[in-house]
Scaffold this motif. Sequence first.
Motif, PDB file in Angstrom:
ATOM      1  N   PHE B 297       0.880  -1.176   0.000  1.00 25.83           N
ATOM      2  CA  PHE B 297       0.000   0.000   0.000  1.00 25.83           C
ATOM      3  C   PHE B 297       0.913   1.220   0.000  1.00 25.83           C
ATOM      4  CE2 PHE B 297      -4.550  -0.756   1.322  1.00 25.83           C
ATOM      5  CZ  PHE B 297      -4.546  -2.109   1.038  1.00 25.83           C
ATOM      6  N   LYS B 298       0.642   2.161  -0.898  1.00 31.55           N
ATOM      7  CA  LYS B 298       1.494   3.342  -0.950  1.00 31.55           C
ATOM      8  C   LYS B 298       0.613   4.584  -0.923  1.00 31.55           C
ATOM      9  CE  LYS B 298       5.724   4.369  -3.499  1.00 31.55           C
ATOM     10  NZ  LYS B 298       6.328   4.041  -4.799  1.00 31.55           N
ATOM     11  N   ASN B 299       0.682   5.336   0.148  1.00 27.14           N
ATOM     12  CA  ASN B 299      -0.077   6.595   0.303  1.00 27.14           C
ATOM     13  C   ASN B 299      -1.556   6.454  -0.079  1.00 27.14           C
ATOM     14  OD1 ASN B 299       2.852   7.397  -0.965  1.00 27.14           O
ATOM     15  ND2 ASN B 299       2.280   8.482   0.914  1.00 27.14           N
ATOM     16  N   VAL B 300      -2.192   5.400   0.423  1.00 30.15           N
ATOM     17  CA  VAL B 300      -3.569   5.129   0.035  1.00 30.15           C
ATOM     18  C   VAL B 300      -4.533   5.958   0.873  1.00 30.15           C
ATOM     19  CG1 VAL B 300      -5.378   3.381   0.044  1.00 30.15           C
ATOM     20  CG2 VAL B 300      -3.118   2.822  -0.823  1.00 30.15           C
ATOM     21  N   ARG B 301      -5.456   6.609   0.197  1.00 30.51           N
ATOM     22  CA  ARG B 301      -6.518   7.360   0.874  1.00 30.51           C
ATOM     23  C   ARG B 301      -7.855   6.859   0.384  1.00 30.51           C
ATOM     24  NH1 ARG B 301      -5.130  12.229   3.164  1.00 30.51           N
ATOM     25  NH2 ARG B 301      -2.888  12.629   3.108  1.00 30.51           N
ATOM     26  N   PHE B 302      -8.785   6.734   1.311  1.00 36.20           N
ATOM     27  CA  PHE B 302     -10.087   6.192   0.933  1.00 36.20           C
ATOM     28  C   PHE B 302     -11.183   6.768   1.814  1.00 36.20           C
ATOM     29  CE2 PHE B 302     -13.475   3.054   1.507  1.00 36.20           C
ATOM     30  CZ  PHE B 302     -13.871   2.883   0.197  1.00 36.20           C
ATOM     31  N   ARG B 303     -12.353   7.028   1.215  1.00 33.39           N
ATOM     32  CA  ARG B 303     -13.539   7.365   1.988  1.00 33.39           C
ATOM     33  C   ARG B 303     -14.749   6.739   1.313  1.00 33.39           C
ATOM     34  NH1 ARG B 303     -13.682  13.842   1.129  1.00 33.39           N
ATOM     35  NH2 ARG B 303     -11.687  13.643   2.181  1.00 33.39           N
ATOM     36  N   TYR B 304     -15.796   6.496   2.116  1.00 33.05           N
ATOM     37  CA  TYR B 304     -16.950   5.794   1.570  1.00 33.05           C
ATOM     38  C   TYR B 304     -17.886   6.709   0.781  1.00 33.05           C
ATOM     39  CZ  TYR B 304     -15.930   1.339   3.717  1.00 33.05           C
ATOM     40  OH  TYR B 304     -15.351   0.153   4.036  1.00 33.05           O
ATOM     41  N   SER B 305     -17.986   7.978   1.193  1.00 30.21           N
ATOM     42  CA  SER B 305     -18.850   8.879   0.428  1.00 30.21           C
ATOM     43  C   SER B 305     -18.134  10.205   0.263  1.00 30.21           C
ATOM     44  CB  SER B 305     -20.179   9.071   1.149  1.00 30.21           C
ATOM     45  OG  SER B 305     -19.943   9.674   2.398  1.00 30.21           O
ATOM     46  N   ARG B 306     -18.613  10.959  -0.701  1.00 31.92           N
ATOM     47  CA  ARG B 306     -17.911  12.181  -1.060  1.00 31.92           C
ATOM     48  C   ARG B 306     -17.770  13.132   0.123  1.00 31.92           C
ATOM     49  NH1 ARG B 306     -19.817  16.306  -5.472  1.00 31.92           N
ATOM     50  NH2 ARG B 306     -21.794  15.610  -4.610  1.00 31.92           N
ATOM     51  N   ASN B 307     -18.850  13.235   0.917  1.00 33.22           N
ATOM     52  CA  ASN B 307     -18.811  14.185   2.027  1.00 33.22           C
ATOM     53  C   ASN B 307     -18.327  13.568   3.330  1.00 33.22           C
ATOM     54  OD1 ASN B 307     -19.874  16.118   0.286  1.00 33.22           O
ATOM     55  ND2 ASN B 307     -21.943  15.372   0.678  1.00 33.22           N
ATOM     56  N   GLY B 308     -18.008  12.269   3.288  1.00 33.91           N
ATOM     57  CA  GLY B 308     -17.595  11.603   4.517  1.00 33.91           C
ATOM     58  C   GLY B 308     -16.166  11.940   4.896  1.00 33.91           C
ATOM     59  N   ASP B 309     -15.725  11.377   6.018  1.00 32.94           N
ATOM     60  CA  ASP B 309     -14.336  11.564   6.430  1.00 32.94           C
ATOM     61  C   ASP B 309     -13.483  10.458   5.821  1.00 32.94           C
ATOM     62  OD1 ASP B 309     -14.894  13.738   8.019  1.00 32.94           O
ATOM     63  OD2 ASP B 309     -15.491  12.453   9.698  1.00 32.94           O
TER      64      ASP B 309
END
Lengths: 292, 549
Positions: B297-309
Amino acid sequence: MVRFHELNPAVIALWFFTVTGTAMFCSYPVICFLTLTAGVLLFLVRNGRNHLRTHLFFLILYVILTLANPLVSHNGKTVLFVMNDNPVTLEALLYGLNSATMLTGVLYMFRSFTQIMTSEKLLYITSLLSPKISLVLSMAVRYVPLFNRQGQKVSDTQKAMGLYADDNIIDDITGRMRIFSSVSTWALENGIVTADSMAARGFGTGRRTSLKRFSFTLTDTAFLIITVILASTVIVAAAQGSLEFDFYPEMSGIHPDHTGKAGLAAFLLLVLMPVFKETEALIKWKYSESKI
Amino acid sequence: MEIFRVEDLNFTYPECSSKAVHDVSFKIGKGEFIVLCGSTGSGKSTLLRLLKPEISPNGEMTGNILFHGAPLSDCSGRRSASSIGFVMQSPEQQIVTDKVWHELAFGLENLGVPASEIARRTAETAGFFGIGIWYGKNTADLSGGQKQLLNLASVLVMSPEIIILDEPTAQLDPIAASEFITALKRLNEELSLTVLIAEHRLEDTYPLCDRIMVMDEGKLIFNGEPRKIFTEIKGDSPVLRGLPAAARVYGLTGGKDDCPLTVREGRNYIEKTFKKDITALPAPAHEAAEKETALEFKNVRFRYSRNGDDVLKDLSFKVNTGEIFCILGGNGCGKTTSLKLAADLASPYSGVIKVFGKKLKEYRNRSLYRECLALLPQDVQTVFLCDSVREELEKCGADTASLPFDISGLLDRHPYDLSGGEQQAAALARILAAKPKLLLMDEPTKGLDADWKSKMKDILDRLKNQGVTVVIVTHDIEFAAECADRCAMFFDGKIVSEGTPEEFFPANSFYTTAVSRMTREMYKNIVTVSEAVEICSLNGRKDDAHDSH
């Protein structure tokens, strides 16, 4: 300072059904017009300037419904013009306008009704009729999101196991069907646990009672009595035939008798009751806030 | 006052040759807190269900069960429903209705209690458990721990005299589990409610209980004070694998009297009893060879919804081929999400995930799932689509002979009828049919007893020897300490520390094994029970010369 939606659900439901019922069964133009006006007012009081798209949708629907009738119905004395060898009459146009008013008014009312009546309130009303049906509904309401969630989980798992081997539609559909059948099995299997849990807590040992989350207050009683008095005035007027209106072949019944007038006045008050209630609450709040 | 008296109880299931419960006799007095333990299939659940008439299994029963001196079968349905409370394992499936308040009221409604009385008692109970805040919520929106607490509360609202619990914490994470046990202890102490609980994770319950009953193959082999357990059962008996670490060290080092139960007592026992000449075990030779990366994993960013955290915040880590990598961390910190991303069930909005040096996007047409990567989900029931294990395995062409474990006994059974451990094994067999080189596992020890945990550890070791890389996400610190090559701590969407168990656990002061906390002042880098036993026996007893006993 009880607002309309905070009244007892049974009272709210009774009000909605008498108003929409009267509007649908006695399509006297004034009544239809009052229903639409009050429906829009109630929606605006509750939602403010949001839901612009809803209003737009209802407006388009209103225009289409109005114009549809004169195009298909050619009854009536006053011919406005002739289109494709068919007369377009004033009476048919007004009839269309009236039904459009009635239908849009009722739809506005139902919009507010669905906003106010959460599943919990509907279950409360069914529990007044039958505690057993209410329990079954309550279990069903709980199962729908549960079923969906499990379906999503199974789908993820199976995807990672290569269930949908290729990117094509047939594969997707058969995969989905297998997931549906698996989730159904899951629901049945795990239903045994739920059944045990119910038995363990004495389900079926005798007559059930049900806890009511909504109480019946003085305000509810007052609202209920006023609704019943006003509604019966309208119904009596309608039953006596004082609120009959014919569009074809020409308009008749434009000038109602005294009973009819009384009925219309009663309906005016009836249909505006929630708006009064909301405004009253609003003013009282303003007043008490200014004292704080 | 005596609530239950069980005399010479025998029970046989229909079409079964052996007895599920064999000559069991015991008494339960008012206000006792009793723990019933034993491995899966030892007859615990059967015994507990026999004490609750509504859900007693069908079969042949001899002997007596007396409830307040009268046969339990004479007890009226209403009386037994309200006086004998029963809480089962699954938090989700026990809930009947859609709203929290309705669930609380359900039992009282069944008994036909007047509405005003129901309102008072649900309010009281909600207050006691602190569930007033979510009184109006949907039951579907609660967490697992909250659901189980609700199940307990909705039994308690009927004011039972005794509450029977069948592995209530098996599906919960450790934090929620100890909250649940604390609630039980409070009920026992403040309301003198009688508690009979079956458990295989005893770390929390064992120090709290008054009496312990151990079952093995349908027989009650021990019934007495928790500290006296080694007077009758040998220290290395497999029945005792679930005991708290302090007690296990005591038993395995040959203690025979009052055993220590908590970390503090265990520490004192080791300090008093053993010498401190050798402070560390000989370190195993680590091959320092540079290895290939299996998962990165390299600098992975994830959120479930657009406005979520963001759920994952700049997550980076590497897993080498052929190692067992454990990711530890609390609830909702993003552990499970990171596995989902690794299995390409969701995509990060920035960053790169590589499997065996190739980006996930480059695995076209789902080739990722063929002989490359497999995911064992937390809820293993989602793996099964067929009506028997055999059908399930045949359909995917699994070769049962090449499995690193034996499941031949389970083949003809329905997947849902298996015990937690058996389900886990069958699901693993199904997953391994795709011959993955990288295996992702989400909470593989959830709901397993100590026996199955050690089997799981063996399975993992064998897989590792076959060259499979394993990534495990777990709450189970003790399990991670025993089987991992490297551990990582996940917090707030990223990994905050990582290392081999010998480096990782001694460096932590809270998030570490009980043994590590017990031994850290005396010995270096001791993490598991077996290591503690080894170093203690290496050092020898202080009073070896004049053993007074």
